[in-house]
Design an enzyme around this catalytic site. Structure first.
Site, PDB file in Angstrom:
ATOM      1  N   CYS A  54       0.847  -1.190   0.000  1.00 57.55           N
ATOM      2  CA  CYS A  54       0.000   0.000   0.000  1.00 57.55           C
ATOM      3  C   CYS A  54       0.886   1.245   0.000  1.00 57.55           C
ATOM      4  CB  CYS A  54      -0.948   0.100   1.188  1.00 57.55           C
ATOM      5  SG  CYS A  54      -2.219  -1.158   1.211  1.00 57.55           S
ATOM      6  N   ARG A 113       4.192  -0.776  -4.564  1.00 58.17           N
ATOM      7  CA  ARG A 113       3.782  -1.180  -3.209  1.00 58.17           C
ATOM      8  C   ARG A 113       2.396  -1.822  -3.185  1.00 58.17           C
ATOM      9  NH1 ARG A 113       6.841   1.270   0.783  1.00 58.17           N
ATOM     10  NH2 ARG A 113       5.213   0.793   2.282  1.00 58.17           N
ATOM     11  N   TRP A 161      -2.830  -2.642  -1.713  1.00 50.82           N
ATOM     12  CA  TRP A 161      -2.590  -4.079  -1.793  1.00 50.82           C
ATOM     13  C   TRP A 161      -3.564  -4.670  -0.773  1.00 50.82           C
ATOM     14  CZ3 TRP A 161      -0.996  -8.069   1.479  1.00 50.82           C
ATOM     15  CH2 TRP A 161      -0.614  -9.250   0.844  1.00 50.82           C
ATOM     16  N   ASN A 202      -2.275   2.378   5.412  1.00 52.76           N
ATOM     17  CA  ASN A 202      -1.424   1.253   5.030  1.00 52.76           C
ATOM     18  C   ASN A 202      -1.183   0.464   6.310  1.00 52.76           C
ATOM     19  OD1 ASN A 202       0.743  -0.387   4.306  1.00 52.76           O
ATOM     20  ND2 ASN A 202       2.210   1.304   4.178  1.00 52.76           N
ATOM     21  N   GLY A 203      -1.502  -0.833   6.318  1.00 52.18           N
ATOM     22  CA  GLY A 203      -1.311  -1.644   7.519  1.00 52.18           C
ATOM     23  C   GLY A 203      -2.556  -2.463   7.805  1.00 52.18           C
ATOM     24  N   GLU A 243      16.428 -19.329  -5.166  1.00 55.11           N
ATOM     25  CA  GLU A 243      16.198 -17.951  -5.611  1.00 55.11           C
ATOM     26  C   GLU A 243      15.695 -17.929  -7.057  1.00 55.11           C
ATOM     27  OE1 GLU A 243      15.721 -15.246  -4.378  1.00 55.11           O
ATOM     28  OE2 GLU A 243      16.179 -13.736  -5.875  1.00 55.11           O
ATOM     29  N   LYS A 261      12.143 -16.446  -8.432  1.00 50.23           N
ATOM     30  CA  LYS A 261      12.005 -15.445  -9.508  1.00 50.23           C
ATOM     31  C   LYS A 261      11.037 -15.951 -10.571  1.00 50.23           C
ATOM     32  CE  LYS A 261      13.326 -12.840  -7.759  1.00 50.23           C
ATOM     33  NZ  LYS A 261      14.030 -12.467  -6.583  1.00 50.23           N
ATOM     34  N   GLU A 271       7.403 -15.918  -9.231  1.00 49.95           N
ATOM     35  CA  GLU A 271       6.859 -14.568  -9.030  1.00 49.95           C
ATOM     36  C   GLU A 271       6.432 -13.894 -10.313  1.00 49.95           C
ATOM     37  OE1 GLU A 271       8.911 -11.920  -5.762  1.00 49.95           O
ATOM     38  OE2 GLU A 271      10.390 -12.907  -7.021  1.00 49.95           O
ATOM     39  N   HIS A 331      15.572 -38.542  -3.965  1.00 49.76           N
ATOM     40  CA  HIS A 331      14.755 -38.815  -2.776  1.00 49.76           C
ATOM     41  C   HIS A 331      13.286 -38.464  -2.999  1.00 49.76           C
ATOM     42  CE1 HIS A 331      18.286 -39.826  -0.486  1.00 49.76           C
ATOM     43  NE2 HIS A 331      18.858 -38.694  -0.871  1.00 49.76           N
ATOM     44  N   LYS A 347       5.833  -4.874  -3.325  1.00 53.70           N
ATOM     45  CA  LYS A 347       7.154  -4.800  -2.700  1.00 53.70           C
ATOM     46  C   LYS A 347       6.999  -4.230  -1.295  1.00 53.70           C
ATOM     47  CE  LYS A 347      11.753  -3.838  -4.403  1.00 53.70           C
ATOM     48  NZ  LYS A 347      12.083  -5.196  -4.802  1.00 53.70           N
TER      49      LYS A 347
HETATM   50  C1  F6R Z   1      11.382 -11.655  -4.095  1.00 56.02           C
HETATM   51  C2  F6R Z   1      11.081 -10.567  -3.210  1.00 56.02           C
HETATM   52  C3  F6R Z   1      10.621 -10.885  -1.815  1.00 56.02           C
HETATM   53  C4  F6R Z   1      11.480 -10.059  -0.825  1.00 56.02           C
HETATM   54  C5  F6R Z   1      10.964 -10.256   0.605  1.00 56.02           C
HETATM   55  C6  F6R Z   1      11.818  -9.527   1.598  1.00 56.02           C
HETATM   56  O1  F6R Z   1      11.735 -11.216  -5.361  1.00 56.02           O
HETATM   57  O2  F6R Z   1      11.200  -9.433  -3.558  1.00 56.02           O
HETATM   58  O3  F6R Z   1      10.701 -12.229  -1.543  1.00 56.02           O
HETATM   59  O4  F6R Z   1      12.794 -10.471  -0.934  1.00 56.02           O
HETATM   60  O5  F6R Z   1       9.649  -9.793   0.677  1.00 56.02           O
HETATM   61  O6  F6R Z   1      11.886  -8.166   1.316  1.00 56.02           O
HETATM   62  P1  F6R Z   1      12.933  -7.234   2.017  1.00 56.02           P
HETATM   63  O7  F6R Z   1      14.292  -7.610   1.526  1.00 56.02           O
HETATM   64  O8  F6R Z   1      12.554  -5.854   1.627  1.00 56.02           O
HETATM   65  O9  F6R Z   1      12.821  -7.480   3.485  1.00 56.02           O
END
Ligand code: F6R
Length: 625
Positions: A2, A27, A74, A100-101, A497, A501, A504, A520, A620
């Site tokens: 948000c 966000r 969000w 936001n929250g 990782e 990616k 996502e 396994h 994010k």
């Molecule tokens: C993956 C991604 C998320 C963040 C996670 C932690 O691409 O962006 O998995 O890595 O939400 O975010 P931060 O690093 O901001 O604590």
């Protein structure tokens, strides 16, 4: 998660709020809205969907006025509909609020309000409950009759905000305006970021400075429980409890130019291509070639304290957690210190046995992730020294930790984290070097590590040249039902990782595993349509990986291999596609091996027509639990 923008000044608020929301869209992008005050009218535009939809509404019928609030959502409570979009209003329809929250006790608060009567709620949100609560406290404090000087109305509104927030359990970053109080915005925060932008005859509120850096670089990063009353030419900060607040005006360390996409089609691609520079910036001024060690003054620990560290806990979420997992290999190999990785969300709620000599690192790009912040607070509450590895200098984690190391990666806007990951691993290498040199590492080993680190930016540049080749591979596999990723040792977390990616941004099923786990159970998934990606550089476990690849090949599973040096030749005939990265010592290889996989996920997503920078359901900076 948000985004909030507020403006009070002399310019038209609409374009400024909309521009700020566009910059905060990473966000959250489920719905958006604005409330702009024009004399005694509240102009509201809000709708489900992206900021572009709100933009259309605002072009069709531009709201007029020089102060207002806005929000990009969000969804937490209530579906992403027009009704649930912020701003929300109180019972009188005069007070508009964005939030936001999460208000955890909103049901109980709502029931109390309903018992009072006369409260009709138009949405399913917790935010609307807060708007009603503040509004009813404000109205209840009105003198029975007579003239109320405007100044008193301002203090009454701030008092109502405080009184309401004292009843709230949960997290909030809020901004609100009231139709009867011109040129006045109130903001407050707890657990969700809020920054005040200080301009000339204009002031701003925002969840993140990137929303306002085009207008001012002077910012006050509000603390939890701060309440701020903002006017055109002044502001006043106090606490929810009513005490005077301490604040300092800081200079934002980046400019508006830094957050532009430039010629790149997506922020994610721009940020992938920035990694030679961001890794260099993470090391800048931190390597001592004379003493063959790293200098990390921000840790704020004496040599004796660093030598006394007997155990390390690395905690974070998502991509940061994957960096932590590589950190475990690094710290144990370079410094010989027992290291554990904890999901921040689990660590904060369980009673992990810890020794007094344990050092905790909270790793977070945004520095605002609720779970990581919770883990940091829990660890500090129990008396452990807790350090942050953050990108956002003014973030809550950076401010609340006992010390730490900044990434200096520059703003990361793409929702999928890329450059922050390689910066986190670089910093963990610096920490490993520092702690290792205080223990058993010799000068020549220290110098070897420094050499490997210094070579990285050029090797990253070389690796980025693989982008076109990887686009071809992505095209070939775009119709696959998903992807499996395998690696060992330092490259096992790279498999995790890479799978994250791909999930996502392509929405394809993908999983990462240690290569040896294949037999396994995972091997049951292997079939001709499902590619397996092996991250298998020229290292001590190469031949073990080779065995696992043979097992996949025997079952007709297609194989993509990421390898280095001369190992490429040994893979011809086994792997269908071979991506060769520069050779490097095992401990730095993950910084290189992740890049082709970031590119693979990116090109796959583009091939599939996905919205790379704003993937479905994500946002994010996850400031809710
Ligand atoms: C993956 C991604 C998320 C963040 C996670 C932690 O691409 O962006 O998995 O890595 O939400 O975010 P931060 O690093 O901001 O604590």
């Amino acid at each position: 998660m948000c985004g909030i923008v507020g403006y009070v000044g002399r310019s038209e608020a609409g374009p400024i709020l909309l521009d700020g929301l566009r910059r905060l869209e990473y966000r959250g992008y489920d719905s958006a809205g604005v409330a702009i005050m024009d004399g005694d009218r509240v102009e509201t535009r809000k709708c489900a969907g992206r900021i572009a939809e709100l933009g259309k509404l605002m072009t069709e019928k531009p709201p007029v006025g020089t102060y207002g609030i806005s929000h990009t959502r969000w969804a937490t409570h209530g579906k992403p509909t027009d009704q649930n979009a912020h701003p929300h209003f109180d019972g009188s329809g005069k007070l508009a609020l964005v939030h936001n929250g999460v208000i955890e006790n909103y049901q109980a608060l709502k029931e109390d309000l309903l018992r009072e009567g006369e409260h009709i709620f138009a949405s399913e949100t917790d935010t609307e409950v807060l708007a009603h609560l503040i509004g009813s406290l404000y109205d209840a404090s009105a003198p029975a009759n007579g003239y109320v000087p405007p100044q008193n109305e301002k203090s009454r509104l701030v008092a109502a905000v405080r009184a309401a927030l004292q009843q709230v359990i949960g997290t909030y970053g809020i901004a609100l305006v009231h139709r009867d109080i011109p040129d006045f915005i109130v903001g407050a925060r707890r657990g969700s970021p809020l920054v005040l932008g200080v301009g000339k005859e204009e002031n701003f509120l925002a969840s993140d400075v990137s929303a306002i850096v085009a207008y001012t670089r002077d910012a006050v990063y509000l603390n939890d429980f701060d309440v701020v009353a903002v006017e055109r030419d002044k502001f006043e900060i106090s606490s929810v409890a009513g005490e005077g607040g301490n604040y300092e005006v800081s200079k934002v360390e980046f400019t508006d130019e830094d957050i532009k996409k430039g010629d790149y089609p997506h922020y994610m691609l721009k940020e992938i291509f920035e990694q030679a520079g961001s890794v260099r910036d993470a090391m800048r001024g931190r390597l001592s070639t004379d003493e063959c060690t790293a200098k990390l003054g921000g840790l704020d620990m004496t040599a004796a304290q660093l030598r006394d560290v007997g155990r390390i806990v690395l905690t974070g979420c998502g991509t940061a957690l994957h960096a932590a997992m590589i950190g475990e290999y690094i710290l144990e190999q370079l410094a010989g210190i027992p290291t554990e990785v904890e999901f921040a969300s689990e660590f904060r709620h369980r009673n992990t046995p810890m020794t007094r000599d344990t050092l905790v690192f909270a790793i977070s790009q945004s520095g605002e992730t609720a779970d990581t912040l919770g883990a940091l607070r829990e660890s500090r509450r129990k008396g452990y020294r807790t350090l942050g590895i953050c990108n956002n200098v003014a973030s809550t984690i950076a401010r609340e930790s006992d010390g730490g190391v900044y990434m200096h990666a520059g703003p990361e806007i793409g929702v999928a984290a890329t450059k922050s990951f390689t910066s986190q691993v670089t910093i963990l290498l610096l920490i490993g070097l520092l702690l290792g040199r205080m223990r058993h590492l010799s000068t020549s080993e220290g110098s070897h590590i420094i050499g490997a680190l210094e070579a990285l930016p050029d090797q990253i540049e070389q690796t980025l040249k693989l982008s076109d080749e990887i686009r071809g591979i992505a095209r070939k596999y775009a119709a696959s039902p998903g992807m499996l990723f395998f690696g060992r040792q330092f490259n096992f977390p790279i498999g995790l990782e890479a799978a994250l990616k791909v999930k996502e941004i392509t929405y394809l099923f993908s999983e990462g595993h240690p290569s040896a786990e294949l037999k396994h159970g995972i091997i049951a998934l292997v079939r001709p349509e499902l590619p397996s990606v092996f991250i298998t550089p020229d290292d001590a476990v190469f031949s073990k990986n080779l065995n696992n690849m043979e097992q996949v090949k025997a079952r007709k599973g297609p194989i993509i291999a990421v390898t280095s040096g001369a190992c490429g030749d040994r893979l011809r005939g086994i792997a269908n596609d071979v991506i060769t990265i520069p050779s490097a010592p095992a401990f730095v290889t993950p910084i290189l091996s992740v890049i082709p996989l970031q590119l693979l996920a990116y090109h796959l997503a583009v091939e599939l027509g996905r919205d790379v920078d704003k993937p479905r359901n994500l946002a994010k900076s996850v400031t809710v639990e």
